[in-house]
Structure formats: C-alpha cells, structure tokens
Design an enzyme around this catalytic site. Structure first.
Site, PDB file in Angstrom:
ATOM      1  N   LYS A   1       0.833  -1.210   0.000  1.00 47.90           N
ATOM      2  CA  LYS A   1       0.000   0.000   0.000  1.00 47.90           C
ATOM      3  C   LYS A   1       0.872   1.266   0.000  1.00 47.90           C
ATOM      4  O   LYS A   1       0.377   2.368   0.178  1.00 47.90           O
ATOM      5  CB  LYS A   1      -0.917   0.027   1.233  1.00 47.90           C
ATOM      6  CG  LYS A   1      -2.001  -1.013   1.231  1.00 47.90           C
ATOM      7  CD  LYS A   1      -3.140  -0.648   2.175  1.00 47.90           C
ATOM      8  CE  LYS A   1      -2.769  -0.667   3.621  1.00 47.90           C
ATOM      9  NZ  LYS A   1      -3.918  -0.440   4.512  1.00 47.90           N
TER      10      LYS A   1
ATOM     11  N   LYS B   1       2.713   2.204   2.315  1.00 50.48           N
ATOM     12  CA  LYS B   1       2.595   2.803   3.649  1.00 50.48           C
ATOM     13  C   LYS B   1       3.646   2.166   4.541  1.00 50.48           C
ATOM     14  O   LYS B   1       3.927   0.975   4.429  1.00 50.48           O
ATOM     15  CB  LYS B   1       1.212   2.498   4.251  1.00 50.48           C
ATOM     16  CG  LYS B   1       0.121   3.456   3.840  1.00 50.48           C
ATOM     17  CD  LYS B   1      -1.092   3.267   4.769  1.00 50.48           C
ATOM     18  CE  LYS B   1      -2.030   4.441   4.671  1.00 50.48           C
ATOM     19  NZ  LYS B   1      -3.139   4.368   5.627  1.00 50.48           N
TER      20      LYS B   1
HETATM   21  N1  C2G Z   1     -10.527   6.984   8.638  1.00 50.74           N
HETATM   22  C1  C2G Z   1     -11.550   7.902   8.914  1.00 50.74           C
HETATM   23  N2  C2G Z   1     -11.233   9.176   9.223  1.00 50.74           N
HETATM   24  C2  C2G Z   1      -9.930   9.574   9.278  1.00 50.74           C
HETATM   25  C3  C2G Z   1      -8.903   8.646   9.016  1.00 50.74           C
HETATM   26  C4  C2G Z   1      -9.223   7.344   8.703  1.00 50.74           C
HETATM   27  O1  C2G Z   1     -12.752   7.539   8.871  1.00 50.74           O
HETATM   28  N3  C2G Z   1      -9.660  10.861   9.592  1.00 50.74           N
HETATM   29  C5  C2G Z   1     -10.910   5.615   8.295  1.00 50.74           C
HETATM   30  C6  C2G Z   1     -10.477   5.233   6.880  1.00 50.74           C
HETATM   31  O2  C2G Z   1     -11.419   5.707   5.920  1.00 50.74           O
HETATM   32  C7  C2G Z   1     -10.464   3.701   6.975  1.00 50.74           C
HETATM   33  C8  C2G Z   1     -10.051   3.461   8.437  1.00 50.74           C
HETATM   34  O3  C2G Z   1     -10.254   4.708   9.147  1.00 50.74           O
HETATM   35  O4  C2G Z   1     -11.776   3.180   6.758  1.00 50.74           O
HETATM   36  C9  C2G Z   1      -8.598   3.061   8.572  1.00 50.74           C
HETATM   37  O5  C2G Z   1      -7.808   4.071   7.958  1.00 50.74           O
HETATM   38  P1  C2G Z   1      -6.321   3.666   7.474  1.00 50.74           P
HETATM   39  O6  C2G Z   1      -5.617   2.984   8.589  1.00 50.74           O
HETATM   40  O7  C2G Z   1      -5.711   4.835   6.797  1.00 50.74           O
HETATM   41  O8  C2G Z   1      -6.684   2.540   6.395  1.00 50.74           O
HETATM   42  P2  C2G Z   1      -6.239   2.477   4.864  1.00 50.74           P
HETATM   43  O9  C2G Z   1      -4.790   2.665   4.733  1.00 50.74           O
HETATM   44  O10 C2G Z   1      -7.178   3.361   4.121  1.00 50.74           O
HETATM   45  O11 C2G Z   1      -6.493   0.923   4.538  1.00 50.74           O
HETATM   46  O12 C2G Z   1      -8.130  -2.803   2.176  1.00 50.74           O
HETATM   47  C10 C2G Z   1      -8.435  -1.535   2.717  1.00 50.74           C
HETATM   48  C11 C2G Z   1      -7.205  -0.860   3.225  1.00 50.74           C
HETATM   49  O13 C2G Z   1      -6.491  -1.698   4.119  1.00 50.74           O
HETATM   50  C12 C2G Z   1      -7.609   0.441   3.937  1.00 50.74           C
END
Ligand code: C2G
Length: 131
Positions: free
Chosen positions: A44, A46
């Site tokens: 990803k 990340k």
């Molecule tokens: N999120 C949110 N508000 C934020 C930050 C994050 O609602 N200010 C939500 C994201 O939309 C996601 C969840 O928190 O649904 C986890 O965010 P991340 O850890 O950044 O996940 P991500 O890297 O988007 O991974 O297969 C799907 C991926 O693994 C999603």
C-alpha cells in the site's frame, strides 16, 4: 448475530479511527477488524510506525472491536466475508465505490471520514515540531 467487518492500517490510533470503529460496530453486533500486515502496508506504499502485532494489540483493546484478523492482500475480502459470515462491510468514504464488488456478498457501507485528523498529519506535525 449481525457481523460487520472493516479493513485498515490503524497506525498511531486517533479519533478518526475510533469514530469509524464505533459507527461500524453500531451497524451490527460483532465487529471484525482486518488490520494490514507490515508486508501488505509495503504494497500500500505505507510504512506504519507501530508493527502489525502492536497495531493488532491496540485494536483488540478497543471496546467496539470483537476480533482482529490480518489483512495480507487486496484479494482476501470476498473470502473473509464468506469465511466469517459477514453481513456488512464498512470503510471510510475515501474508498467510496472501490469495494462495490462486495455488494453481491454483503451490504457495503462507506462512512464519512473524520475531517482534520490522519496518521500522516500527526507524523508531519511532529516532524515540523522537532525540526
Ligand atoms: N478513517 C476515517 N477518518 C480519518 C482517518 C481514517 O474515517 N480521519 C478511516 C479510513 O477511511 C479507513 C479506516 O479509518 O476506513 C482506517 O484508515 P487507514 O488505517 O488509513 O486505512 P487504509 O490505509 O485506508 O487501509 O483494504 C483496505 C485498506 O487496508 C484500507
């Protein structure tokens, strides 16, 4: 029992994460969180501060979370929905539409992100403070 699942890295846990976990749990009775492994985070593009084990342990301590599994690749969601008998798949709406292929297997819900907070923002602001 209505089962809900959501996926993510959940690094440097913040209120944006807590908000979506609370709301996801509110859509059912049992919430599974699939947390990205360190290897999958690399895919990803990340790099999490906390390791997979640490992020898993932190998520398991949250009252809205009933079970934590690993997210190893992009292709496990259909299998997970079937394996765990999931009724509802939830993601933040930065993913709007990306997982609609799951609609033939379960309900798909995209929830509004929490504005003003993100793991990247935390990292950047801490970096600025220390520079
Ligand atoms: N999120 C949110 N508000 C934020 C930050 C994050 O609602 N200010 C939500 C994201 O939309 C996601 C969840 O928190 O649904 C986890 O965010 P991340 O850890 O950044 O996940 P991500 O890297 O988007 O991974 O297969 C799907 C991926 O693994 C999603």
């Amino acid at each position: 029992m209505k089962k809900v699942i959501t996926y993510g890295t959940f690094d440097l846990l913040h209120t944006g994460h807590i908000n979506i976990l609370r709301r996801a749990k509110g859509l059912g009775d049992y919430l599974i969180v699939a947390v990205s492994t360190d290897e999958f985070n690399t895919l990803k593009h990340k790099e999490a501060y906390h390791s997979f084990e640490e992020r898993k342990q932190i998520l398991e301590a949250i009252k809205y979370v009933d079970e934590v599994i690993g997210e190893n690749d992009w292709d496990q969601k259909v299998k997970d929905v079937q394996k765990y008998g999931i009724d509802t798949f939830v993601m933040g709406n930065d993913w709007e539409g990306e997982f609609d292929f799951l609609k033939e297997h379960c309900e798909v819900v995209y929830l509004p992100r929490t504005s003003g907070i993100s793991t990247t923002k935390i990292k950047d602001e801490l970096k600025q403070k220390n520079d």
